[in-house]
Motif scaffolding. Structure first.
Motif, short mmCIF file in Angstrom:
data_model
loop_
_atom_site.label_atom_id
_atom_site.label_comp_id
_atom_site.label_asym_id
_atom_site.label_seq_id
_atom_site.Cartn_x
_atom_site.Cartn_y
_atom_site.Cartn_z
N ALA A 235 0.79 -1.49 -0.07
CA ALA A 235 0.07 -0.02 0.35
C ALA A 235 1.03 1.18 -0.31
O ALA A 235 1.47 1.04 0.55
CB ALA A 235 -0.78 0.14 1.27
N SER B 114 -1.06 -4.12 5.51
CA SER B 114 -2.27 -2.46 5.00
C SER B 114 -3.36 -2.70 5.04
O SER B 114 -4.45 -1.81 4.92
CB SER B 114 -2.13 -3.16 3.57
N ASP C 174 -8.25 -3.97 -3.78
CA ASP C 174 -7.88 -4.37 -2.10
C ASP C 174 -8.60 -3.11 -1.44
O ASP C 174 -8.61 -2.06 -1.94
CB ASP C 174 -6.77 -3.49 -2.17
N SER D 27 -5.83 -3.88 5.00
CA SER D 27 -7.19 -4.17 4.06
C SER D 27 -7.02 -5.82 3.73
O SER D 27 -6.65 -6.53 4.67
CB SER D 27 -6.60 -3.16 2.66
N LYS E 132 -14.40 2.51 -1.61
CA LYS E 132 -13.77 3.09 -0.62
C LYS E 132 -14.32 4.46 0.14
O LYS E 132 -15.10 4.56 -0.71
CB LYS E 132 -12.31 2.58 -1.17
N THR F 163 -2.79 10.37 5.31
CA THR F 163 -1.83 10.29 4.49
C THR F 163 -0.70 11.18 4.46
O THR F 163 0.11 12.08 5.16
CB THR F 163 -2.36 11.40 3.59
N SER G 161 -7.28 -7.86 -0.21
CA SER G 161 -6.89 -7.51 -1.34
C SER G 161 -7.48 -9.20 -2.56
O SER G 161 -7.60 -10.18 -1.44
CB SER G 161 -5.32 -7.78 -1.41
N HIS H 61 0.48 4.42 1.40
CA HIS H 61 0.39 5.77 2.37
C HIS H 61 0.00 6.87 2.09
O HIS H 61 -0.44 8.12 2.85
CB HIS H 61 0.66 5.46 3.80
N GLN I 154 -1.34 7.40 -0.72
CA GLN I 154 -2.83 7.56 -1.53
C GLN I 154 -4.11 7.32 -0.64
O GLN I 154 -4.52 7.41 -0.40
CB GLN I 154 -2.71 6.57 -3.20
N VAL I 155 -3.76 6.13 0.59
CA VAL I 155 -4.08 5.51 1.64
C VAL I 155 -3.67 5.95 2.65
O VAL I 155 -2.65 5.37 3.00
CB VAL I 155 -4.51 3.67 1.29
N GLY J 259 -8.34 -0.91 1.13
CA GLY J 259 -7.52 0.57 1.13
C GLY J 259 -7.68 0.97 3.33
O GLY J 259 -7.34 0.01 3.11
N SER J 260 -8.52 2.01 2.62
CA SER J 260 -8.63 2.22 4.14
C SER J 260 -10.09 2.21 4.89
O SER J 260 -10.07 2.22 5.61
CB SER J 260 -8.79 4.02 4.19
#
Length: 604
Positions: A296, A422, A437, A424, A591, A316, A426, A298, A300-301, A439-440
């Motif tokens: 990941a 991560s 994925d 998350s 997401k 982030t 996937s 972070h 971006q996520v 993500g957050s």
């Protein structure tokens, strides 16, 4: 600055009623394992919901007394791994509101059972670890439907060191065992190498034909090893091979299989600490390739990176997250094979801690603030302002990083920063490419539920303190299974720390959609392993293993999910219900938190 904060609005807590279930099966005087207020959350268009039905308590806390679970439809029995006792606890689940222990199957003195699975005809296989984990393990065969469970064992075969997970292929032809091959807990006298480090491997065991409930023989065991990847350049550069100063650096010894799944003749194996996944041809028992697992970004996520800011806040930051997957489950969609992983993360720490400060201990864990303070971030990665802000404990100073990944040996500094997990789950295609994925999502959902004294975002699986795990893998998704309801396919993901189960519709794998979250936990109950009577009121702590039950196999004719909780020692059964049947969505993933809302499930 190259990182930003994302605060989760809690105003909904004021305007919306809190999502809870008040089970009709609750008993006023005798706690039955279901807490009074079960925490729930759902997407606006959720197509599935869950409610707890019943629970069995081992009476043991923080001792891994309920880990991996399996269900045998013919006998309506749940098999629960009790690592503390070295046994498989066998539960009668004919009444899913009141699962009851009817016996056990033992691995024997000083041995530990790590996993169990069962075939439709009742042939069950357990992964048995020796008291000395570097010695070869065993696959134990038993009859899950036996009237006399004390005599249920059918035989054993020898397999690789530290067998951690066992799986039976859909056709019942093979049992696959992930042999982790962890190194010894002892380092040599200089503290620079392991005393022993057995090879990681996958045992491919040919089983007797379905309908024949007998043990396999030693001649039926083959081993898929990783020796072919010892050649220089045989592995992708993102795959982690590492250890103490004098580590051998041989992939065949360092790759550590954690969990195994299969579909259409291929096995998919998580290599957790290595941040990789092996793909194996089952018929030939050969590892075809090893692919890097998801990483990941972070920037971006966002993640909640601080356990000292007194906030449920995602940011982030210029750090990457090694997914380091644990559980894995394969499934098909549109005629194609996919597999899903729960991205827990895991540091490596072995060695006997010494009185002088632990020079005999090897670990690859370090805190972000220490990396910055020691001047170990390469020039150009962070500017002075970013470094000062990031090193603040109220931002990310306590965040646990790997001291291996991102390290530039020539420059003696980190050119990238990598955290564990991560946070998350996937989904990959059969070649090992990530197609989805979450993500957050997990942290955004639990942050939106955060309410002091009611629900505590990023709590640990023992003490329920708010924000406790934000610096170290957050909710820590570990357990995962797949279930089919009508024409739809769902992923169920258990969060080891904060607890609870997340549900996603994965019918269209590339556009998986969050459905609902449920957590049978009372955050007002403090954890005291010496006071079982009070601590049991906390409900389920530390979901470790999941088993989905199709309605045609179910004791009550409904879809069920069985959850083994290692910290509370409870095995809990949930009913899973389809809210509405609809065509698979192709509109994209869900997401973020904009489409998430609290909801109440009706009382059962």
């Amino acid at each position: 600055m190259s990182f930003s904060r994302r605060a989760i609005s809690l105003c909904a807590a004021v305007t919306l009623s809190y999502g809870v279930i008040s089970p009709a099966i609750a008993q006023a005087q005798d706690f039955n394992g279901i807490v009074d207020s079960v925490h729930t959350h759902a997407a606006d268009d959720a197509s599935a919901k869950m409610a707890p039905l019943g629970s069995y308590a081992s009476g043991q806390l923080a001792e891994s007394a309920a880990e991996i679970v399996a269900f045998h439809a013919g006998s309506k029995r749940i098999l629960t791994v009790n690592a503390l006792s070295g046994e498989i606890d066998v539960l009668d689940a004919s009444n899913p509101q009141k699962p009851t222990k009817i016996g056990s199957v033992s691995a024997g003195a000083d041995k530990e059972i790590n996993s169990v699975t069962v075939r439709e005809d009742g042939l069950a296989v357990a992964a048995v670890q020796q008291s000395n984990k570097v010695l070869q393990g065993e696959a134990l065969f038993f009859d899950a439907a036996a009237d006399d469970l004390g005599a249920a064992e059918l035989g054993r075969v020898t397999i690789g060191a530290l067998p951690d997970n066992v799986h039976i292929t859909d056709d019942g032809a093979y049992a696959l065992v992930a042999n982790e091959g962890e190194p010894s807990n002892e380092l040599d006298a200089a503290g620079t190498a392991y005393v022993a480090d057995p090879a990681g491997s996958v045992s491919v065991i040919t089983l007797p034909a379905p309908g024949t409930v007998e043990a396999a023989t030693q001649a039926d065991v083959r081993t898929a090893g990783f020796e072919a990847f010892d050649a220089p350049g045989a592995l992708h550069e993102d795959i982690r091979i590492f250890g103490p100063v004098n580590h051998h650096n041989k992939p065949s010894l360092d790759l550590e299989p954690e969990y195994v799944a299969s579909a259409k003749g291929k096995a998919f194996v998580t290599l957790q600490e290595n941040n990789a996944i092996a793909i194996i041809d089952i018929a030939s028992a050969r590892v075809e390739k090893v692919v890097p697992a998801h990483i990941a970004d972070h920037l971006q996520v966002p993640i909640d990176s601080s356990n000292k800011d007194d906030k449920a806040e995602l940011r982030t930051i210029p750090v990457k997250g090694l997914s380091m997957p644990d559980s894995i489950h394969a499934f098909t969609s549109g005629g194609k094979t996919y597999f899903a992983t729960a991205n827990e993360g895991d540091a490596r720490e072995w060695g006997v801690e010494e009185k002088d400060g632990g020079s005999g201990v090897y670990t690859d864990e370090v805190e972000l603030a220490d990396v910055i303070d020691n001047g170990q971030v390469c020039e150009g990665v962070l500017d002075d302002v970013e470094a000062e802000a990031l090193g603040d404990k109220k931002v990310a100073g306590n965040l646990k990083l790997s001291n291996v990944s991102g390290w530039d040996e020539e420059k003696q500094c980190f050119d990238e920063l990598y955290a564990y997990g991560s946070r998350s789950f996937s989904i990959y295609d059969e070649a090992g490419n990530v197609v989805f994925d979450s993500g957050s999502d997990f942290e955004e959902i639990t942050a939106s539920l955060n309410q002091p004294g009611v629900f505590h975002h990023n709590a640990d699986n023992e003490d329920p303190d708010f924000d406790d795990r934000s610096d170290n893998k957050g909710p820590e998704p570990e357990a995962l299974t797949i279930g089919h309801i009508g024409e739809r396919t769902y992923a169920f993901i258990g969060a080891e720390r904060v607890g609870g189960i997340f549900v996603y519709d994965v019918t269209d794998p590339a556009n998986a959609k969050y459905q609902t979250y449920i957590n049978n936990r009372d955050f007002t109950v403090d954890f005291d392993e010496d006071n079982y009577d009070s601590t049991k009121l906390a409900g389920d702590l530390g979901p470790e293993g999941l088993a989905f039950i199709d309605k045609q196999d179910s004791p009550n004719g409904e879809y069920l999910l069985v959850v083994g909780n290692e910290v509370s020692g409870t095995t809990t059964i949930y009913e899973v219900e389809s809210v509405v049947e609809k065509e698979p969505s192709t509109s994209g993933s869900t997401k973020g938190s904009s489409n998430l809302s609290r909801s109440s499930l009706s009382s059962r």
